[in-house]
Design an enzyme around this catalytic site. Structure first.
Site, PDB file in Angstrom:
ATOM      1  N   HIS A 181       2.675 -11.505  14.381  1.00 35.97           N
ATOM      2  CA  HIS A 181       3.668 -12.023  15.371  1.00 35.97           C
ATOM      3  C   HIS A 181       3.460 -13.271  15.566  1.00 35.97           C
ATOM      4  O   HIS A 181       4.258 -14.076  16.241  1.00 35.97           O
ATOM      5  CB  HIS A 181       3.579 -10.988  16.501  1.00 35.97           C
ATOM      6  CG  HIS A 181       5.141 -10.929  16.988  1.00 35.97           C
ATOM      7  ND1 HIS A 181       6.202 -11.869  16.574  1.00 35.97           N
ATOM      8  CD2 HIS A 181       5.745 -10.210  18.074  1.00 35.97           C
ATOM      9  CE1 HIS A 181       7.303 -11.473  17.112  1.00 35.97           C
ATOM     10  NE2 HIS A 181       6.916 -10.329  18.295  1.00 35.97           N
ATOM     11  N   THR A 207       0.764  -1.206  -0.038  1.00 39.68           N
ATOM     12  CA  THR A 207      -0.166   0.197  -0.099  1.00 39.68           C
ATOM     13  C   THR A 207       0.962   1.180   0.036  1.00 39.68           C
ATOM     14  O   THR A 207       1.976   1.113   0.792  1.00 39.68           O
ATOM     15  CB  THR A 207      -0.954   0.001   1.180  1.00 39.68           C
ATOM     16  OG1 THR A 207      -1.832   1.237   1.085  1.00 39.68           O
ATOM     17  CG2 THR A 207      -0.149   0.066   2.498  1.00 39.68           C
TER      18      THR A 207
END
Length: 410
Positions: free
Chosen positions: A381, A329
């Site tokens: 994560h 993006t």
């Protein structure tokens, strides 16, 4: 000849309904074959419906209505083409009524409350249609004209006493709540985007790591070969193709980023379909560029340009948005200096690009001015460790600062 029914076309297995956002034609218009008729908004895409035949159209649903897949929203009478063109004078009142009927629900409500015909208002919307703001302005103007006192002749004016300090203060003008706010229903696409973004933050252990990249090498390369590139391919060489190739390179070097969580399993991807975020009037869309590892720079530029054009013209399909393994993006085109992009589920990472600004940096013991860009990698994560994320971002940085690495795959 029987009437041809205009139906809401299938959008995909997971889409059963949508919002008829707008009509591009009015009731009674004569339409041509393949002419765009309406715009349909769903929770995944915005698409256009076209005429399958020429003829006179009769609308059976209003803009703003929720419609089902397969529902008849209009009919086309091919025998009415000649009749409609032979009576232009009689069509004027119908066109005016159709213009009022095709307005948004907010405009129709104001028309009922104020008695003002939207067709009589000089509209600032698409195709000259009156917007809610136009109706409010017309209503306020009509109220002022009605409430304004008749002018007093000069001879009848009474002596004016000196104004006291308190009377000299301006009188606050009252305004209706409707003139201070605009309320509209959230589109299905916008609602779905909001739902997915909130879900991504709730479901993923999202973390962002940052780095900066010196754009000098890429900018010099573009400047040197831009003219030849345009002559050969008919389009300009942009930055996105470099970053797409750099991302593919980094995904190969750090394959743990090219994976996703599915239940209690880790799914490793061995292909490189990269999503590129595109800003449209309806919201952010992420068309996917397939097999970027096999495409050349020109092919990537063409694919991105074509996907962005179709997204902004509401011609993107559901298949164009599915199956990406990673997203890029670019908030830099709007001037963003730094941001933390949100993961596009079920992907495990997204790369955010930002504005290129000349900044002083230390290079070989000297302070020099270079065109610098901040990079942001947001990642899940649960799946991607910090070491992998930082290594991935370093690989992207190295590939952009030394594009020869992309050629040599090092």
């Amino acid at each position: 000849m029987p009437l041809l029914e205009v139906k809401i076309p299938p959008m995909g297995e997971s889409i059963s309904s949508g919002i008829l956002a707008k009509w591009h034609v009015a009731d009674g218009d004569v339409v041509k074959k393949d002419q765009p008729l309406f715009e349909l908004e769903t929770d995944k895409i915005t698409s256009e419906g076209t005429a399958e035949a020429a003829g006179k159209i009769t609308l059976k649903a209003a803009a703003g209505d929720e419609v089902k897949i397969g529902q008849v929203v209009a009919s086309i009478d091919s025998d009415g083409t000649a009749a409609a063109s032979s009576a232009p004078a009689a069509a004027a009142p119908a066109a005016s009524a159709a213009k009022s009927a095709e307005q948004s629900p907010a405009v129709r409500r104001l028309a009922a409350e104020t008695g003002i015909d939207p067709a009589s208002v000089a509209g600032t919307g698409k195709a000259g249609r009156a917007t809610k703001g136009d109706m409010l302005a017309a209503s306020a103007k009509a109220t002022e004209a009605t409430a304004a006192p008749a002018p007093v002749p000069p001879a009848a004016k009474a002596p004016v006493a000196p104004a006291s300090p308190q009377s000299a203060l301006p009188t606050p003008q009252s305004s209706s709540p409707a003139s201070r706010q605009t309320r509209r229903k959230m589109s299905p696409l916008r609602a779905k985007i909001a739902q997915r973004l909130v879900a991504a933050q709730h479901e993923a252990a999202m973390l962002t790591t940052f780095n900066e990249v010196d754009m000098s090498a890429v900018m010099a390369l573009r400047a040197k070969y831009q003219d030849d590139f345009v002559k050969k391919n008919g389009l300009k060489l942009g930055f996105m193709s470099f970053f797409t190739k750099a991302v593919v390179h980094a995904l190969k070097e750090v394959p743990g980023v090219n994976a996703q969580i599915n239940g209690d399993s880790i799914v490793e991807n061995h292909y490189y379909d990269i999503g590129v975020a595109v800003s449209t009037e309806k919201g952010l869309m992420v068309p996917v560029i397939r097999n970027c590892d096999t495409l050349g720079m020109a092919d990537i530029e063409k694919a991105i340009g074509d996907a962005a054009k179709r997204a902004r013209e509401s011609k993107i399909t559901l298949a164009d948005l599915e199956g990406g393994v990673f997203t890029i993006t670019n908030g830099g085109i709007f001037g963003s200096m730094l941001s933390t992009p949100i993961i596009n589920p079920p992907q495990s990472a997204i790369l955010g690009l930002h504005a290129i600004n000349d900044r002083p940096i230390a290079l070989n013991g000297q302070v020099v001015i270079r065109p610098m860009m901040y990079l942001a990698l947001s990642y899940d994560h649960r799946l991607v460790d910090g070491k992998e994320a930082v290594t991935f971002l370093v690989k992207v940085k190295q590939a952009i600062e030394d594009p020869t690495r992309l050629l040599l795959a090092i």
